[in-house]
Design a protein around this motif. Structure first.
Motif, mmCIF file in Angstrom:
data_model
loop_
_atom_site.group_PDB
_atom_site.id
_atom_site.type_symbol
_atom_site.label_atom_id
_atom_site.label_comp_id
_atom_site.label_asym_id
_atom_site.label_seq_id
_atom_site.Cartn_x
_atom_site.Cartn_y
_atom_site.Cartn_z
ATOM 1 N N LYS A 136 10.340 -14.953 3.122
ATOM 2 C CA LYS A 136 9.825 -16.011 4.004
ATOM 3 C C LYS A 136 8.479 -16.497 3.486
ATOM 4 C CE LYS A 136 12.019 -14.300 8.182
ATOM 5 N NZ LYS A 136 11.940 -12.827 8.029
ATOM 6 N N ALA A 137 7.643 -15.576 3.041
ATOM 7 C CA ALA A 137 6.357 -15.944 2.449
ATOM 8 C C ALA A 137 6.230 -15.185 1.136
ATOM 9 C CB ALA A 137 5.221 -15.580 3.393
ATOM 10 N N LEU A 138 5.647 -15.816 0.142
ATOM 11 C CA LEU A 138 5.570 -15.170 -1.181
ATOM 12 C C LEU A 138 4.446 -14.145 -1.243
ATOM 13 C CD1 LEU A 138 6.071 -18.258 -3.560
ATOM 14 C CD2 LEU A 138 7.773 -16.596 -2.789
ATOM 15 N N GLY A 139 4.624 -13.158 -2.125
ATOM 16 C CA GLY A 139 3.580 -12.164 -2.373
ATOM 17 C C GLY A 139 2.652 -12.660 -3.479
ATOM 18 N N TRP A 140 1.381 -12.317 -3.344
ATOM 19 C CA TRP A 140 0.334 -12.800 -4.253
ATOM 20 C C TRP A 140 0.232 -11.867 -5.466
ATOM 21 C CZ3 TRP A 140 -2.417 -17.238 -2.820
ATOM 22 C CH2 TRP A 140 -3.571 -17.537 -3.556
ATOM 23 N N LYS A 141 1.269 -11.834 -6.278
ATOM 24 C CA LYS A 141 1.250 -10.971 -7.473
ATOM 25 C C LYS A 141 2.238 -11.481 -8.517
ATOM 26 C CE LYS A 141 5.154 -8.063 -7.131
ATOM 27 N NZ LYS A 141 5.848 -6.814 -7.001
ATOM 28 N N THR A 205 11.621 3.042 -14.913
ATOM 29 C CA THR A 205 11.208 1.645 -15.010
ATOM 30 C C THR A 205 9.695 1.592 -14.965
ATOM 31 O OG1 THR A 205 13.229 0.931 -13.929
ATOM 32 C CG2 THR A 205 11.402 -0.592 -13.879
ATOM 33 N N VAL A 206 9.109 0.796 -15.831
ATOM 34 C CA VAL A 206 7.654 0.679 -15.842
ATOM 35 C C VAL A 206 7.287 -0.784 -15.619
ATOM 36 C CG1 VAL A 206 7.585 0.506 -18.381
ATOM 37 C CG2 VAL A 206 5.547 1.216 -17.161
ATOM 38 N N ALA A 207 6.200 -1.002 -14.908
ATOM 39 C CA ALA A 207 5.780 -2.381 -14.647
ATOM 40 C C ALA A 207 4.282 -2.522 -14.865
ATOM 41 C CB ALA A 207 6.131 -2.782 -13.219
ATOM 42 N N MET A 208 3.865 -3.724 -15.195
ATOM 43 C CA MET A 208 2.455 -4.079 -15.112
ATOM 44 C C MET A 208 2.371 -5.151 -14.043
ATOM 45 S SD MET A 208 1.041 -4.097 -18.999
ATOM 46 C CE MET A 208 0.334 -2.555 -19.619
ATOM 47 N N ILE A 209 1.473 -4.958 -13.105
ATOM 48 C CA ILE A 209 1.368 -5.904 -11.993
ATOM 49 C C ILE A 209 -0.027 -6.522 -11.992
ATOM 50 C CG2 ILE A 209 1.698 -6.245 -9.513
ATOM 51 C CD1 ILE A 209 3.242 -3.652 -9.392
ATOM 52 N N PHE A 210 -0.075 -7.814 -11.753
ATOM 53 C CA PHE A 210 -1.353 -8.540 -11.721
ATOM 54 C C PHE A 210 -1.511 -9.202 -10.356
ATOM 55 C CE2 PHE A 210 -4.189 -12.093 -12.534
ATOM 56 C CZ PHE A 210 -5.174 -11.492 -13.308
ATOM 57 N N TYR A 211 -2.584 -8.862 -9.670
ATOM 58 C CA TYR A 211 -2.889 -9.459 -8.374
ATOM 59 C C TYR A 211 -4.145 -10.312 -8.544
ATOM 60 C CZ TYR A 211 -0.105 -5.420 -6.670
ATOM 61 O OH TYR A 211 0.868 -4.472 -6.449
ATOM 62 N N PRO A 212 -4.002 -11.645 -8.671
ATOM 63 C CA PRO A 212 -5.207 -12.459 -8.883
ATOM 64 C C PRO A 212 -6.093 -12.467 -7.639
ATOM 65 C CG PRO A 212 -3.182 -13.765 -9.157
ATOM 66 C CD PRO A 212 -2.781 -12.456 -8.583
ATOM 67 N N THR A 213 -7.343 -12.860 -7.818
ATOM 68 C CA THR A 213 -8.226 -13.019 -6.653
ATOM 69 C C THR A 213 -7.608 -14.047 -5.715
ATOM 70 O OG1 THR A 213 -9.418 -14.662 -7.911
ATOM 71 C CG2 THR A 213 -10.443 -12.507 -7.749
ATOM 72 N N CYS A 214 -7.923 -13.893 -4.451
ATOM 73 C CA CYS A 214 -7.274 -14.737 -3.438
ATOM 74 C C CYS A 214 -8.344 -15.302 -2.506
ATOM 75 C CB CYS A 214 -6.294 -13.854 -2.666
ATOM 76 S SG CYS A 214 -5.550 -14.668 -1.263
ATOM 77 N N PRO A 215 -8.301 -16.607 -2.241
ATOM 78 C CA PRO A 215 -9.356 -17.199 -1.396
ATOM 79 C C PRO A 215 -9.390 -16.636 0.027
ATOM 80 C CG PRO A 215 -7.806 -18.900 -2.183
ATOM 81 C CD PRO A 215 -7.344 -17.590 -2.745
ATOM 82 N N ASN A 216 -8.249 -16.197 0.538
ATOM 83 C CA ASN A 216 -8.257 -15.631 1.897
ATOM 84 C C ASN A 216 -7.297 -14.447 2.005
ATOM 85 O OD1 ASN A 216 -8.387 -14.988 4.541
ATOM 86 N ND2 ASN A 216 -7.689 -16.987 5.323
ATOM 87 N N GLY A 222 -0.375 -8.808 -1.418
ATOM 88 C CA GLY A 222 -0.022 -8.727 -2.836
ATOM 89 C C GLY A 222 1.440 -8.318 -2.916
ATOM 90 N N ILE A 223 1.726 -7.219 -2.247
ATOM 91 C CA ILE A 223 3.114 -6.805 -2.058
ATOM 92 C C ILE A 223 3.240 -6.345 -0.616
ATOM 93 C CG2 ILE A 223 2.628 -4.542 -3.111
ATOM 94 C CD1 ILE A 223 5.552 -4.506 -4.041
ATOM 95 N N GLY A 224 4.249 -6.846 0.059
ATOM 96 C CA GLY A 224 4.451 -6.520 1.465
ATOM 97 C C GLY A 224 4.920 -5.085 1.638
ATOM 98 N N ARG A 225 4.914 -4.630 2.887
ATOM 99 C CA ARG A 225 5.236 -3.219 3.114
ATOM 100 C C ARG A 225 6.680 -2.912 2.704
ATOM 101 N NH1 ARG A 225 7.517 -2.963 8.242
ATOM 102 N NH2 ARG A 225 7.472 -5.022 9.157
ATOM 103 N N HIS A 226 6.805 -1.782 2.033
ATOM 104 C CA HIS A 226 8.108 -1.355 1.512
ATOM 105 C C HIS A 226 7.985 0.122 1.185
ATOM 106 C CE1 HIS A 226 5.629 -1.673 -2.040
ATOM 107 N NE2 HIS A 226 6.456 -0.873 -2.657
ATOM 108 N N SER A 227 9.132 0.765 1.020
ATOM 109 C CA SER A 227 9.084 2.094 0.410
ATOM 110 C C SER A 227 9.738 1.957 -0.955
ATOM 111 C CB SER A 227 9.815 3.108 1.284
ATOM 112 O OG SER A 227 11.151 2.697 1.476
ATOM 113 N N ASP A 228 9.423 2.861 -1.882
ATOM 114 C CA ASP A 228 10.035 2.789 -3.209
ATOM 115 C C ASP A 228 11.426 3.426 -3.118
ATOM 116 O OD1 ASP A 228 7.687 1.639 -3.971
ATOM 117 O OD2 ASP A 228 6.944 3.345 -5.118
#
Ligand SMILES: O=C(O)CCC(=O)C(=O)O
Ligand SMILES: [Fe+2]
Length: 359
Positions: A136-141, A205-216, A222-228
């Motif tokens: 519904k809404a995108l994650g900032w990452k 599985t390996v990941a690199m994640i980038f969370y840019p600065t966010c105005p608000n 960045g990533i919504g609530r979840h369990s792995d």
């Protein structure tokens, strides 16, 4: 061309389809959060409602019974803990963070070749948010995700700028994961050298994640609530912070807050229990919901390794535990079926586990 920030389709095209990512959008100059990134209030991470984890990191230099107990206790309560003297070289942790920043700073054309429609191997995927088509809404990452099969394949297909450090990180982390899983399963009555353990952590599985600065950052995640979904996750986070674990009543924490922040600890790795370990333990070990909050001061990187069972592995609570508990809390299923079920739905917190829950 920069998108029209008030037009969700235009933002989606630029960020997701063209592969500019949320980083591309931020770099194009952004003073407010576009509507497609504004989370409904109940999905936000309220900083005012959070406390900091006070559990000191677990020192793995001497893996004796007492340390084993600390690990078991952490897995049973919060489901998250940090470790030091973990065997992954500290210089490697530093170069992983640098490499992640460098990778995301590459020009678009060097990253866009790993977008799913064109990637040279289905094991390598560059993308943004979690499941952009379904959220519904995108994650900032933004992220680059690689499933490990063997070194040859990795050396052939993984981005050249990051593959060496990632392979080294995987090699040393797997030793760590195996030790931790051995301790956790032995505590449930399994044999330390049970060959089943290699099947349970057979997918990496390996990941690199980038969370840019966010105005608000109050209105985004960045990533919504979840369990792995797998067995155990190893996570390198940098010194920016923002990783929060949801507090549940059964966690033995006084319910004064909604979230516990896992603060950055120099040289430490974060470990968390994932869904399959919760199933095997018949619910004793906790695969906790967690989420990442953005900041308006720094961009953040993290480098997780997700270990998961082989797709064909049969999952069910260990018989020893069921016998002791007198009840099985999860039905038997094949790990691959669980995974497919999850990717058909967007981030959905702990409801994921309902797939296998009995009663
Ligand atoms: O970046 C982080 O700190 C956590 C990432 C995470 O939870 C995930 O990718 O599953
Ligand atoms: Fe996670």
């Amino acid at each position: 061309m920069a998108p029209n920030l008030d037009d969700a389709n235009s933002v989606f095209e630029f960020v997701v389809k063209q592969g500019n990512g949320i980083k591309g959008l931020v770099d194009s100059g952004l003073s407010k959060v576009p509507g497609v990134y504004v989370q409904p209030p109940n999905e936000r991470i309220d900083k005012e409602n959070a406390i900091k984890l006070e559990l000191p990191p677990i020192d793995l230099s001497k893996l004796d019974d007492e340390v084993g107990e600390q690990i078991v206790r952490a897995a049973e309560t919060l489901g998250f803990f940090q470790v030091i003297n973990h065997g992954v070289p500290l210089h490697l942790l530093e170069s992983l963070k640098d490499t992640a920043h460098k990778f995301f700073s590459l020009p678009l054309e060097r990253k866009a070749v790993y977008l799913p429609p064109v990637t040279p191997s289905p094991t390598v995927k560059y993308g943004t948010s979690y499941l952009p088509e379904k959220e519904k809404a995108l994650g900032w990452k933004d992220y680059i995700l690689m499933q490990y099969t063997d070194d040859d394949e990795a050396l052939r297909y993984w981005p050249q700028e990051i593959r060496e450090v990632l392979l080294e990180y995987l090699r040393s982390s797997i030793v760590l994961v195996k030790k931790l899983v051995q301790i956790l399963l032995e505590n449930l009555g399994a044999k330390r050298d049970d060959p089943m353990i290699d099947v349970l952590i057979g997918t990496k599985t390996v990941a690199m994640i980038f969370y840019p600065t966010c105005p608000n950052p109050d209105v985004t995640v960045g990533i919504g609530r979840h369990s792995d979904i797998g067995m155990l996750t190893v996570l390198l986070q940098d010194d920016v912070g923002g990783l929060y674990v949801k507090i549940e009543e059964a966690m033995d924490y006084e319910k004064k807050a909604e979230w516990i922040e896992i603060p950055p600890v120099p040289g430490a790795l974060v470990i968390n229990v994932a869904d399959m370990l919760q199933v095997l333990s018949n619910g004793k070990y906790r695969s906790a919901e967690h989420a990442v909050r953005n900041t308006n001061t720094n961009s953040r990187v993290s480098v997780p390794i997700f270990t998961m069972p082989l797709e064909t592995a049969k999952m069910a609570p260990l018989p020893q535990v069921v016998e002791k508990d007198g009840i099985a809390r999860y039905k038997e299923f094949m790990f691959g079926d669980y995974m497919n079920n999850i990717y058909e739905n967007a981030l959905d917190g702990k409801r994921l586990l309902n797939f296998a829950k009995i009663g």
